[in-house]
Design a protein around this motif. Structure first.
Motif, PDB file in Angstrom:
ATOM      1  N   SER A 182       0.807  -1.219   0.000  1.00  0.00           N
ATOM      2  CA  SER A 182       0.000   0.000   0.000  1.00  0.00           C
ATOM      3  C   SER A 182       0.840   1.268   0.000  1.00  0.00           C
ATOM      4  O   SER A 182       0.326   2.350  -0.292  1.00  0.00           O
ATOM      5  CB  SER A 182      -0.950   0.004   1.204  1.00  0.00           C
ATOM      6  OG  SER A 182      -0.234  -0.061   2.419  1.00  0.00           O
ATOM      7  N   PHE A 183       2.132   1.162   0.301  1.00  0.00           N
ATOM      8  CA  PHE A 183       3.021   2.327   0.224  1.00  0.00           C
ATOM      9  C   PHE A 183       2.997   2.911  -1.189  1.00  0.00           C
ATOM     10  O   PHE A 183       3.197   4.110  -1.380  1.00  0.00           O
ATOM     11  CB  PHE A 183       4.445   1.905   0.604  1.00  0.00           C
ATOM     12  CG  PHE A 183       5.463   3.016   0.565  1.00  0.00           C
ATOM     13  CD1 PHE A 183       5.534   3.948   1.581  1.00  0.00           C
ATOM     14  CD2 PHE A 183       6.362   3.123  -0.494  1.00  0.00           C
ATOM     15  CE1 PHE A 183       6.475   4.974   1.549  1.00  0.00           C
ATOM     16  CE2 PHE A 183       7.303   4.135  -0.535  1.00  0.00           C
ATOM     17  CZ  PHE A 183       7.359   5.067   0.493  1.00  0.00           C
ATOM     18  N   TYR A 184       2.740   2.055  -2.170  1.00  0.00           N
ATOM     19  CA  TYR A 184       2.764   2.486  -3.565  1.00  0.00           C
ATOM     20  C   TYR A 184       1.376   2.797  -4.117  1.00  0.00           C
ATOM     21  O   TYR A 184       1.225   2.976  -5.334  1.00  0.00           O
ATOM     22  CB  TYR A 184       3.423   1.410  -4.425  1.00  0.00           C
ATOM     23  CG  TYR A 184       4.906   1.291  -4.153  1.00  0.00           C
ATOM     24  CD1 TYR A 184       5.798   2.262  -4.606  1.00  0.00           C
ATOM     25  CD2 TYR A 184       5.417   0.224  -3.425  1.00  0.00           C
ATOM     26  CE1 TYR A 184       7.152   2.170  -4.366  1.00  0.00           C
ATOM     27  CE2 TYR A 184       6.778   0.117  -3.171  1.00  0.00           C
ATOM     28  CZ  TYR A 184       7.637   1.093  -3.644  1.00  0.00           C
ATOM     29  OH  TYR A 184       8.992   1.001  -3.385  1.00  0.00           O
ATOM     30  N   LEU A 185       0.379   2.891  -3.251  1.00  0.00           N
ATOM     31  CA  LEU A 185      -0.961   3.252  -3.713  1.00  0.00           C
ATOM     32  C   LEU A 185      -0.963   4.585  -4.465  1.00  0.00           C
ATOM     33  O   LEU A 185      -1.618   4.702  -5.512  1.00  0.00           O
ATOM     34  CB  LEU A 185      -1.930   3.286  -2.533  1.00  0.00           C
ATOM     35  CG  LEU A 185      -3.370   3.679  -2.839  1.00  0.00           C
ATOM     36  CD1 LEU A 185      -3.997   2.735  -3.861  1.00  0.00           C
ATOM     37  CD2 LEU A 185      -4.206   3.679  -1.546  1.00  0.00           C
ATOM     38  N   PRO A 186      -0.233   5.624  -3.991  1.00  0.00           N
ATOM     39  CA  PRO A 186      -0.214   6.878  -4.752  1.00  0.00           C
ATOM     40  C   PRO A 186       0.372   6.719  -6.152  1.00  0.00           C
ATOM     41  O   PRO A 186      -0.045   7.407  -7.091  1.00  0.00           O
ATOM     42  CB  PRO A 186       0.659   7.802  -3.892  1.00  0.00           C
ATOM     43  CG  PRO A 186       0.558   7.255  -2.511  1.00  0.00           C
ATOM     44  CD  PRO A 186       0.477   5.773  -2.691  1.00  0.00           C
ATOM     45  N   VAL A 187       1.332   5.813  -6.306  1.00  0.00           N
ATOM     46  CA  VAL A 187       1.908   5.564  -7.629  1.00  0.00           C
ATOM     47  C   VAL A 187       0.869   4.925  -8.537  1.00  0.00           C
ATOM     48  O   VAL A 187       0.702   5.313  -9.700  1.00  0.00           O
ATOM     49  CB  VAL A 187       3.154   4.659  -7.513  1.00  0.00           C
ATOM     50  CG1 VAL A 187       3.698   4.315  -8.899  1.00  0.00           C
ATOM     51  CG2 VAL A 187       4.231   5.327  -6.673  1.00  0.00           C
ATOM     52  N   SER A 188       0.150   3.945  -8.002  1.00  0.00           N
ATOM     53  CA  SER A 188      -0.902   3.295  -8.776  1.00  0.00           C
ATOM     54  C   SER A 188      -1.973   4.298  -9.175  1.00  0.00           C
ATOM     55  O   SER A 188      -2.451   4.298 -10.321  1.00  0.00           O
ATOM     56  CB  SER A 188      -1.511   2.156  -7.949  1.00  0.00           C
ATOM     57  OG  SER A 188      -2.539   1.515  -8.653  1.00  0.00           O
ATOM     58  N   THR A 189      -2.358   5.155  -8.239  1.00  0.00           N
ATOM     59  CA  THR A 189      -3.376   6.168  -8.514  1.00  0.00           C
ATOM     60  C   THR A 189      -2.930   7.111  -9.628  1.00  0.00           C
ATOM     61  O   THR A 189      -3.711   7.449 -10.521  1.00  0.00           O
ATOM     62  CB  THR A 189      -3.678   6.974  -7.242  1.00  0.00           C
ATOM     63  OG1 THR A 189      -4.151   6.094  -6.216  1.00  0.00           O
ATOM     64  CG2 THR A 189      -4.727   8.042  -7.504  1.00  0.00           C
ATOM     65  N   ALA A 190      -1.666   7.504  -9.581  1.00  0.00           N
ATOM     66  CA  ALA A 190      -1.162   8.482 -10.542  1.00  0.00           C
ATOM     67  C   ALA A 190      -0.961   7.905 -11.940  1.00  0.00           C
ATOM     68  O   ALA A 190      -1.208   8.590 -12.936  1.00  0.00           O
ATOM     69  CB  ALA A 190       0.157   9.065 -10.035  1.00  0.00           C
ATOM     70  N   ASP A 210      -0.326  -0.531 -15.743  1.00  0.00           N
ATOM     71  CA  ASP A 210      -0.882  -1.498 -14.797  1.00  0.00           C
ATOM     72  C   ASP A 210       0.128  -1.670 -13.666  1.00  0.00           C
ATOM     73  O   ASP A 210       1.203  -2.243 -13.863  1.00  0.00           O
ATOM     74  CB  ASP A 210      -1.128  -2.830 -15.508  1.00  0.00           C
ATOM     75  CG  ASP A 210      -2.020  -3.765 -14.716  1.00  0.00           C
ATOM     76  OD1 ASP A 210      -2.842  -3.273 -13.919  1.00  0.00           O
ATOM     77  OD2 ASP A 210      -1.900  -4.988 -14.903  1.00  0.00           O
ATOM     78  N   VAL A 211      -0.202  -1.144 -12.487  1.00  0.00           N
ATOM     79  CA  VAL A 211       0.743  -1.122 -11.365  1.00  0.00           C
ATOM     80  C   VAL A 211       0.466  -2.279 -10.413  1.00  0.00           C
ATOM     81  O   VAL A 211      -0.665  -2.462  -9.948  1.00  0.00           O
ATOM     82  CB  VAL A 211       0.658   0.219 -10.608  1.00  0.00           C
ATOM     83  CG1 VAL A 211       1.649   0.223  -9.436  1.00  0.00           C
ATOM     84  CG2 VAL A 211       0.946   1.388 -11.550  1.00  0.00           C
ATOM     85  N   LEU A 212       1.505  -3.048 -10.116  1.00  0.00           N
ATOM     86  CA  LEU A 212       1.440  -4.142  -9.152  1.00  0.00           C
ATOM     87  C   LEU A 212       2.307  -3.803  -7.955  1.00  0.00           C
ATOM     88  O   LEU A 212       3.432  -3.331  -8.112  1.00  0.00           O
ATOM     89  CB  LEU A 212       1.938  -5.458  -9.772  1.00  0.00           C
ATOM     90  CG  LEU A 212       1.338  -5.904 -11.108  1.00  0.00           C
ATOM     91  CD1 LEU A 212       1.956  -7.233 -11.533  1.00  0.00           C
ATOM     92  CD2 LEU A 212      -0.169  -6.019 -11.017  1.00  0.00           C
ATOM     93  N   GLY A 213       1.793  -4.044  -6.750  1.00  0.00           N
ATOM     94  CA  GLY A 213       2.578  -3.873  -5.536  1.00  0.00           C
ATOM     95  C   GLY A 213       2.878  -5.224  -4.914  1.00  0.00           C
ATOM     96  O   GLY A 213       1.984  -6.075  -4.814  1.00  0.00           O
ATOM     97  N   GLN A 271       7.403  13.404  -4.144  1.00  0.00           N
ATOM     98  CA  GLN A 271       6.563  12.449  -4.864  1.00  0.00           C
ATOM     99  C   GLN A 271       6.291  12.884  -6.295  1.00  0.00           C
ATOM    100  O   GLN A 271       6.381  12.078  -7.233  1.00  0.00           O
ATOM    101  CB  GLN A 271       5.242  12.253  -4.113  1.00  0.00           C
ATOM    102  CG  GLN A 271       4.335  11.211  -4.714  1.00  0.00           C
ATOM    103  CD  GLN A 271       3.059  11.067  -3.898  1.00  0.00           C
ATOM    104  OE1 GLN A 271       1.994  11.499  -4.327  1.00  0.00           O
ATOM    105  NE2 GLN A 271       3.153  10.453  -2.743  1.00  0.00           N
ATOM    106  N   ALA A 272       5.990  14.153  -6.494  1.00  0.00           N
ATOM    107  CA  ALA A 272       5.680  14.636  -7.836  1.00  0.00           C
ATOM    108  C   ALA A 272       6.875  14.482  -8.761  1.00  0.00           C
ATOM    109  O   ALA A 272       6.722  14.122  -9.940  1.00  0.00           O
ATOM    110  CB  ALA A 272       5.226  16.095  -7.783  1.00  0.00           C
TER     111      ALA A 272
END
Length: 252
Positions: A35-43, A49-52, A235-236
């Motif tokens: 879930s640390f990478y949820l913002p990456v998936s959102t963006a 297709d983002v997998l964590g 992050q940006a």
């Protein structure tokens, strides 16, 4: 929250993107979760297709024992990614996640596959070692390290009951990464982009540049203001680097 993909506890897919032509696989830091990478998936969704990756011992896998070897983690994750390579894969790993991603890439390349690029963030080159023993400290010493690096949610550090639940997984992760050793000659064939903070106490610029010794595909170094978790504050900027790799238009 998303549910685990049936039968695969290692992979989280927060924003399924069936029309995407490329996949990004994200590997967490010690003590971190998918879930640390949820913002990456959102963006990046739905263009990518983002997998964590979800390591054992945390969140919905908290009742599983942690893994104390980077090699064992890499073996399991390599198996878990079988079938996900029907589109070009890019790996992104932060801190411990960088060397786990490197080892998974080595295994996939040995089998004839592998990522098109590895983003190694917040971690010195695989063959650069330090005498670290955080995993041998008592619980208070482990918590002190988490506070110093500012990578753990302060709510977790303030909640004694929750903290005691996550410490075993964190200790397992630190054991894995602090006992990890890699030969100088170990390489991947994909290019490596190294991201580092200019004030990271865990990685000097020289140690970051040494990733060039571990790829035959070329490397580049991108330095950001900040410490070990520079990517949270920048992050940006980090998303812009990923967007450039995936040829996504700049956001306004």
């Amino acid at each position: 929250m998303t549910s685990p993909i049936p039968g695969n506890l290692w992979i989280r897919r927060y924003h399924p993107a069936p029309e995407a032509t490329e996949r990004l696989v994200c590997f967490p830091h010690a003590g971190g979760s998918a879930s640390f990478y949820l913002p990456v998936s959102t963006a990046l969704s739905p263009a990518v297709d983002v997998l964590g990756v979800q390591y054992p011992g945390r969140q919905d896998r908290r009742n599983e024992p942690g893994v104390t070897s980077v090699a064992d983690l890499a073996d399991s994750i390599t198996r878990a990614l079988a079938g996900w390579d029907d589109r070009p894969l890019t790996f992104f790993g932060h801190s411990m996640g960088a060397v786990v991603a490197f080892e998974v890439a080595r295994r996939m390349e040995a089998a004839g596959g592998g990522p098109v690029r590895l983003f190694a963030s917040g971690r010195r080159a695989p063959s650069r070692t330090r005498d670290e023993n955080v995993h041998l400290r008592d619980d208070d010493g482990l918590v002190a390290e988490l506070r110093a690096l500012s990578g753990t949610d302060v709510q977790f550090l303030a909640d004694e009951e929750l903290l005691r639940m996550i410490l075993p997984a964190i200790r397992s992760d630190y054991t894995a990464v602090e006992t990890y050793r890699c030969d100088q000659g170990a390489t991947v064939s994909c290019p490596v982009t190294v991201l580092t903070g200019n004030a990271d106490p865990k990685t000097s610029l020289d140690e970051a540049r040494a990733w060039a010794d571990h790829t035959t595909g070329g490397s580049e170094l991108k330095v950001f203001p900040g410490g070990h978790f520079f990517l949270a504050d920048r992050q940006a900027d980090v998303l812009a680097v990923l967007g450039e790799h995936f040829r996504m238009p700049a956001r306004t």
